[in-house]
Scaffold this active site. Structure first.
Site, PDB file in Angstrom:
ATOM      1  N   THR A 402       0.855  -1.198   0.000  1.00  0.00           N
ATOM      2  CA  THR A 402       0.000   0.000   0.000  1.00  0.00           C
ATOM      3  C   THR A 402       0.890   1.247   0.000  1.00  0.00           C
ATOM      4  O   THR A 402       2.057   1.189   0.356  1.00  0.00           O
ATOM      5  CB  THR A 402      -0.957   0.023   1.205  1.00  0.00           C
ATOM      6  OG1 THR A 402      -1.699  -1.187   1.214  1.00  0.00           O
ATOM      7  CG2 THR A 402      -1.950   1.182   1.181  1.00  0.00           C
ATOM      8  N   THR A 420      -3.728   0.896  -3.143  1.00  0.00           N
ATOM      9  CA  THR A 420      -3.181  -0.411  -2.768  1.00  0.00           C
ATOM     10  C   THR A 420      -3.520  -1.508  -3.758  1.00  0.00           C
ATOM     11  O   THR A 420      -4.501  -1.399  -4.494  1.00  0.00           O
ATOM     12  CB  THR A 420      -3.725  -0.818  -1.372  1.00  0.00           C
ATOM     13  OG1 THR A 420      -3.023  -1.952  -0.884  1.00  0.00           O
ATOM     14  CG2 THR A 420      -5.214  -1.137  -1.394  1.00  0.00           C
ATOM     15  N   ASP A 444      -9.676  -8.697   2.202  1.00  0.00           N
ATOM     16  CA  ASP A 444     -10.188  -7.723   3.179  1.00  0.00           C
ATOM     17  C   ASP A 444     -11.639  -8.010   3.567  1.00  0.00           C
ATOM     18  O   ASP A 444     -12.183  -7.357   4.459  1.00  0.00           O
ATOM     19  CB  ASP A 444     -10.044  -6.293   2.643  1.00  0.00           C
ATOM     20  CG  ASP A 444      -8.657  -5.721   2.931  1.00  0.00           C
ATOM     21  OD1 ASP A 444      -7.933  -6.296   3.761  1.00  0.00           O
ATOM     22  OD2 ASP A 444      -8.289  -4.699   2.319  1.00  0.00           O
ATOM     23  N   SER A 473     -11.983  -1.524   4.430  1.00  0.00           N
ATOM     24  CA  SER A 473     -10.599  -1.047   4.367  1.00  0.00           C
ATOM     25  C   SER A 473     -10.206  -0.326   5.652  1.00  0.00           C
ATOM     26  O   SER A 473     -11.072   0.052   6.450  1.00  0.00           O
ATOM     27  CB  SER A 473     -10.470  -0.079   3.189  1.00  0.00           C
ATOM     28  OG  SER A 473      -9.189   0.487   3.129  1.00  0.00           O
ATOM     29  N   GLY A 495      -0.103   0.054   5.777  1.00  0.00           N
ATOM     30  CA  GLY A 495       0.105  -0.744   6.989  1.00  0.00           C
ATOM     31  C   GLY A 495      -1.104  -1.560   7.416  1.00  0.00           C
ATOM     32  O   GLY A 495      -1.166  -1.994   8.570  1.00  0.00           O
TER      33      GLY A 495
END
Ligand code: DON
Length: 595
Positions: A402, A420, A444, A473, A495
């Protein structure tokens, strides 16, 4: 212009600070993260200007942005040029096969807008697509090899990419230059190549099991069968051709024409789900930013389907219930409070967050002052809260991908954009003939009941997979304004879940502890994400007394090499700009002089 007090530290100063054993009373205000690149000192990561500023996680991307400012382009032109350029130089982090969010502040009207061009689940996706009747991941193979963790690796991990449509549409509406102009630097870098730097070389090694498996990826990132090494040239001719096509025709070829066909053909080769209808029907969504207030500052950030902005504001609200005037930013009292605040926000993330177009998300409640007061009723200054108070437990994993870009132009317009492909090199699949690394954003979502994703994050039913849905996200492009609405700062970070903690702590270092930006970005960080129930601590960031006190309060501590990679621009009261790239990674700001 007034430049804030610089913390002049080189590697030896850092060692000195790390080795000092002190009590809270005489503890240095900050403990600084040592630059990951030992050949540079922290000041190399800061640039000042009276004109415009672009801060990105690679010098070539910052430079691409500043070239646009120098041509008379605005913050959007600069951000889009930097985005395409960083797609080329950080394929481990972002790219045309990924997605992102962009926050825009228009100086003349003080209007703030956010754009969601994140990947969406293909229409053939479904809640249980990865699991068998026992609830375990299905056995998927490619060329005879078992593809372990299919939401992270391989074709089935890929969600419909949104980056190209996002950047093209935003630049068309808000930029001043032509698309061809803003894409020119990216095309040149892809065509001529750039020297492989330390981080990309090590990420190729880390992901080589999968990058080797897919021939289309292998031929780009390997030379003579070996991962590209630091100093070798990474040339991406197919990517240059794809970029040229976009520069000439906009996003139509990508979503409806030859590029879409190549992506779909790649999906068919490896059992991926994306088809032409998915590509054709991709839409960028404009949303309403989430806003909050913290002791005289306005906070503006990314709303759901990012959890980031909501939780940054929720945590600031919790912290505002306490008087931090005399609290030491490195002391156990503060770090205990910070971890407890993070624990509560991340528990809400797991419970309440998902795509607001599919499930109800109580953003207004989560960002209200009253709710923060409610949450803090269970805060105990003498004991860590048990995360089981909220629910189950889970493992973790790490990655360095990312990327975030922060821009302020000479007119005061600003852009913060986080983009990302998710985990390092996304799915590790390059769509043959395009040079595009495809994302693994499906990870995700909640892909397995009771499981966690590659970042150890647990999400609930609200984040189940559904056709066309956006995965939850943590990306948090954020801006801070004075209470009168004057822009003070643009920031963001990669991160995974640590994005939220990195943005929070950097913002607090500036707003609460009045640190100069260089120090605010380089101060060591902690992270707590509710589950697993431990405070992640950057190496050497705690002295022995603080460590002992946190353990005695009942916290578990886990070491982590680094948390986040913040790219930030601050606007000082005299209008001057300070740009800082985090020395945890490879960025460098670039400035454009006042014209
Ligand atoms: O959207 C998210 O929250 C994740 N896909 C971001 C992944 C990330 O930041 C990876 N970097 N370490």
């Amino acid at each position: 212009m007034t430049i804030p007090r610089l913390i002049r530290f080189n590697f030896f100063t850092v060692i000195f600070i790390f080795s000092a054993c002190v009590t809270v009373a005489d503890m240095p205000l900050t403990r600084l993260y040592a630059p990951a690149n030992k050949n540079r000192v922290a000041e190399d990561y800061q640039v000042t200007s009276d004109g415009g500023m672009v801060v990105a996680a690679h010098p070539l991307a910052s430079k691409a942005g500043v070239l646009m400012l120098d041509k008379g382009g605005n913050a959007v032109d600069a951000a889009v040029a930097a985005s395409f350029a960083i797609s080329v130089v950080r394929p481990q982090s972002t790219g045309l096969g990924g997605g992102g969010f962009l926050l825009y502040h228009e100086a003349s009207s003080k209007h703030r807008r956010v754009f969601d061009f994140r990947e969406r689940a293909p229409r053939k996706a479904s809640a249980n697509m990865y699991v068998d009747e026992k609830g375990e991941y299905k056995k998927i193979t490619f060329n005879g090899k078992l593809v372990t963790d299919p939401p992270v690796n391989g074709h089935l991990a890929v969600a419909v990419p949104g980056l190209v449509k996002g950047l093209v549409e935003i630049q068309k509406e808000l930029g001043k230059l032509t698309l061809a102009e803003v894409m020119a630097p990216a095309i040149e870098i892809a065509d001529k190549g750039f020297p492989v730097y330390r981080a990309i070389a090590s990420e190729i090694v880390d992901r080589q099991e999968w990058l080797r498996l897919y021939p289309s990826s292998h031929k780009i990132f390997f030379k003579d069968g070996q991962p590209l090494k630091e100093g070798e040239l990474l040339v991406q001719k197919d990517l240059a051709a794809t970029l040229r096509q976009i520069a000439a025709t906009g996003s139509k070829e990508f979503y409806e024409g030859s590029v879409a066909k190549k992506i779909v053909a790649e999906m068919e080769r490896g059992g991926g789900l994306i088809d032409m209808t998915d590509m054709r029907s991709y839409r960028v969504i404009e949303r309403i930013p989430v806003t909050g207030h913290y002791r005289g500052h306005q906070i503006v950030s990314m709303p759901p389907p990012s959890s980031g902005g909501t939780h940054v504001i929720e945590m600031l609200n919790m912290l505002e219930t306490r008087d931090l005037t005399d609290i030491h930013p490195r002391g156990a009292t503060y770090l205990h409070l910070l971890s407890e605040v993070m624990r509560r926000a991340f528990a809400d993330r797991a419970k309440e967050m998902g795509d607001p177009d599919f499930v109800s998300v109580p953003t207004a409640r989560l960002t209200s002052k009253g709710y923060a007061r409610e949450l803090m009723k269970t805060f105990d200054p003498e004991h860590a809260t048990d995360s089981k108070l909220y629910a189950a437990n889970f493992p973790t994993g790490e990655s360095q991908s990312t990327t975030h870009i922060s821009v302020i132009d000479q007119w005061g317009n600003a852009v913060g954009t986080t983009q990302t492909v998710n985990y390092s090199f996304g799915s590790c699949v390059v769509a043959e003939g395009t040079g595009i690394v495809l994302n693994d954003e499906m990870d995700d979502f909640t892909t397995k009941s009771g499981g966690s994703n590659v970042f150890g994050l647990v999400t609930g039913k609200k984040n189940d997979i559904a056709p066309g849905k956006t995965p939850l996200s943590s990306m948090s492009p954020t801006m801070i304004f004075t209470d009168k609405g004057e822009l003070e700062m643009v920031l963001g970070s990669p991160g995974g879940p640590r994005i939220i903690s990195a943005v929070l702590q950097t913002a607090l270092n500036v707003m609460e502890f009045k640190m100069p930006l260089l120090e605010a970005v380089h101060a060591t960080r902690i992270h707590h994400q509710w589950m697993p129930d431990a405070i992640k601590v950057e190496a050497a960031s705690l002295d022995d007394d603080t460590r002992a006190r946190l353990l005695s309060l009942g916290h578990k501590l886990a070491a982590i090499e680094s948390i986040g990679d913040v790219q930030a621009v601050q606007r000082l009261s005299d209008g001057g700009l300070v740009g800082v790239s985090d020395s945890r990674s490879d960025g460098k700001p670039a400035a454009s002089p006042k014209r």
